[in-house]
Scaffold this motif. Sequence first.
Motif, mmCIF file in Angstrom:
data_model
loop_
_atom_site.group_PDB
_atom_site.id
_atom_site.type_symbol
_atom_site.label_atom_id
_atom_site.label_comp_id
_atom_site.label_asym_id
_atom_site.label_seq_id
_atom_site.Cartn_x
_atom_site.Cartn_y
_atom_site.Cartn_z
ATOM 1 N N SER A 20 0.826 -1.195 0.000
ATOM 2 C CA SER A 20 0.000 0.000 0.000
ATOM 3 C C SER A 20 0.864 1.250 0.000
ATOM 4 O O SER A 20 1.991 1.251 0.484
ATOM 5 C CB SER A 20 -0.906 0.015 1.224
ATOM 6 N N GLU A 23 -0.885 8.665 -0.746
ATOM 7 C CA GLU A 23 -0.565 9.818 -1.586
ATOM 8 C C GLU A 23 -1.499 10.958 -1.216
ATOM 9 O O GLU A 23 -2.719 10.775 -1.156
ATOM 10 C CB GLU A 23 -0.733 9.453 -3.063
ATOM 11 N N THR A 25 -3.684 14.149 -1.886
ATOM 12 C CA THR A 25 -4.355 14.653 -3.075
ATOM 13 C C THR A 25 -4.778 16.113 -2.934
ATOM 14 O O THR A 25 -4.949 16.804 -3.930
ATOM 15 C CB THR A 25 -5.589 13.792 -3.436
ATOM 16 N N THR A 143 0.013 1.638 6.793
ATOM 17 C CA THR A 143 0.141 0.339 6.139
ATOM 18 C C THR A 143 0.755 -0.729 7.038
ATOM 19 O O THR A 143 0.531 -1.904 6.829
ATOM 20 C CB THR A 143 0.982 0.437 4.852
ATOM 21 N N GLU A 150 -7.725 0.118 1.169
ATOM 22 C CA GLU A 150 -7.487 1.035 0.064
ATOM 23 C C GLU A 150 -8.687 1.946 -0.124
ATOM 24 O O GLU A 150 -9.818 1.586 0.184
ATOM 25 C CB GLU A 150 -7.233 0.264 -1.228
ATOM 26 N N GLY A 151 -8.431 3.146 -0.650
ATOM 27 C CA GLY A 151 -9.518 4.076 -0.953
ATOM 28 C C GLY A 151 -9.093 5.518 -0.783
ATOM 29 O O GLY A 151 -7.932 5.821 -0.504
ATOM 30 N N ASP A 152 -10.059 6.400 -0.975
ATOM 31 C CA ASP A 152 -9.854 7.838 -0.812
ATOM 32 C C ASP A 152 -10.338 8.237 0.567
ATOM 33 O O ASP A 152 -11.446 7.861 0.971
ATOM 34 C CB ASP A 152 -10.620 8.616 -1.883
ATOM 35 N N THR A 174 -5.105 9.384 -0.710
ATOM 36 C CA THR A 174 -5.503 8.127 -1.314
ATOM 37 C C THR A 174 -4.577 7.039 -0.808
ATOM 38 O O THR A 174 -3.364 7.233 -0.733
ATOM 39 C CB THR A 174 -5.390 8.210 -2.847
ATOM 40 N N SER A 176 -3.527 3.345 -1.824
ATOM 41 C CA SER A 176 -3.661 2.388 -2.931
ATOM 42 C C SER A 176 -2.753 1.198 -2.730
ATOM 43 O O SER A 176 -1.852 1.219 -1.916
ATOM 44 C CB SER A 176 -3.335 3.073 -4.260
#
Length: 176
Positions: A20, A23, A25, A143, A150-152, A174, A176
């Motif tokens: 994972s 990030e 945004t 993580t 995972e997701g926003d 985010t 991912s």
Amino acid sequence: MSHAGGVLFLLIVVSYEIASKVEFTNIVCTSLDKEFSDFEYCYLKSVNRTYKYVSAKCNLYQTPVKKVKVNFSLYKRFNGYRPFMYNITVDACRFLKNPKSNPVTLFFFSSFASFSNLNHSCPFSGALFVEKLSTEFINHQATKVLPFPEGDYMIEFNWIAYDINRAVVKLYLTLS
């Protein structure tokens, strides 16, 4: 399960690395009482495709500030942002005197504490800032320490001084 099968299973679990990645945004900082405090800056900077950081500086105009609460809420995007797992209000002055008193708050606080000047208890004066907070440490927290799906996500911080909400910071990321 045989002993050999159990050992193999354990080796697979131990050697499994979570791939994972967090990030940033966006970040949005809003002063709700510009006579009390206002943001000098609040931005997300992309240095290159893989390195981004956030910085924010809030100037305090009615100092010293001796009574502060912070409400932080975690939201996950499901057709808009919906509350997800945490909505906690903490007495910031009391917490900063004894951070181990609230493990959940300490988990979130430790994600940015070393990048800020929020390293002492009340009173606060001058400016409060977070400088060049990258995703590196947050990746470890989100993580490895306490894995999130995972997701926003959005983390919303409401800064409450003397029982009045003075500022809101929304950090979007985010996983991912």
